[in-house]
Design a protein around this motif. Structure first.
Motif, PDB file in Angstrom:
ATOM      1  N   ILE A   1       1.312   4.863   1.129  1.00  0.00           N
ATOM      2  CA  ILE A   1       0.647   5.598   2.188  1.00  0.00           C
ATOM      3  C   ILE A   1       0.978   7.089   2.191  1.00  0.00           C
TER       4      ILE A   1
ATOM      5  N   SER B   1      -2.580   8.430   1.751  1.00  0.00           N
ATOM      6  CA  SER B   1      -3.683   7.502   1.589  1.00  0.00           C
ATOM      7  C   SER B   1      -4.750   7.811   2.631  1.00  0.00           C
TER       8      SER B   1
ATOM      9  N   GLU C   1       0.839  -1.196   0.000  1.00  0.00           N
ATOM     10  CA  GLU C   1       0.000   0.000   0.000  1.00  0.00           C
ATOM     11  C   GLU C   1       0.877   1.251   0.000  1.00  0.00           C
TER      12      GLU C   1
ATOM     13  N   ASP D   1       1.076   9.573  -7.353  1.00  0.00           N
ATOM     14  CA  ASP D   1      -0.047   8.744  -6.939  1.00  0.00           C
ATOM     15  C   ASP D   1       0.301   7.283  -7.253  1.00  0.00           C
TER      16      ASP D   1
END
Length: 126
Positions: A47, A60, A45, A108
């Motif tokens: 973050i 995030s 992920e 991103d």
């Protein structure tokens, strides 16, 4: 380019940690930077990211309002301050660098990161 993350550890829920990422050379100029994590059984992920100017950041939803990404170009260090930690923040945290981006763009999830540090374990107990 080598990156090294540090600062992980075992903390209780509600406590804070500050992760650091050091570069082996003058890396941070022209490289956007980011923090990622991988929890057990889950995908990696993204973050938090920061533009190479340091002027733009992105977070995030899982850490917005609880974390701050920053950098110190003078000594090639990047940081992630994490507050109000939760058990779901338990993961291995990685720092990474992406080249070829414009000055004030915080990447991103569509942006590939080219250099990665080894992870640092963060464990949050309830």
């Amino acid at each position: 380019v080598q990156l090294q993350a540090s600062g992980g550890g075992l903390v209780q829920a509600g406590e804070s940690l500050r992760l650091s990422c050091a570069a082996s050379e003058r890396t941070f100029r022209d490289y956007a930077l980011g923090w990622f994590r991988r929890a057990p059984g889950k995908e990696r992920e993204m973050i938090a990211t920061i533009s190479w100017s340091g002027d733009a950041t992105r977070y995030s939803h899982s850490v917005t309002g609880r974390s701050t990404i920053s950098m110190n170009n003078a000594n090639d260090m990047m940081f992630l301050q994490m507050d109000d930690l939760k058990p779901e923040d338990t993961a291995v945290y990685y720092c990474a660098a992406a080249r070829g981006l414009v000055r004030d763009y915080a990447p991103d999830i569509s942006v590939p990161f080219h250099y990665w540090g080894q992870g640092t374990q963060v464990t949050v107990s309830s």
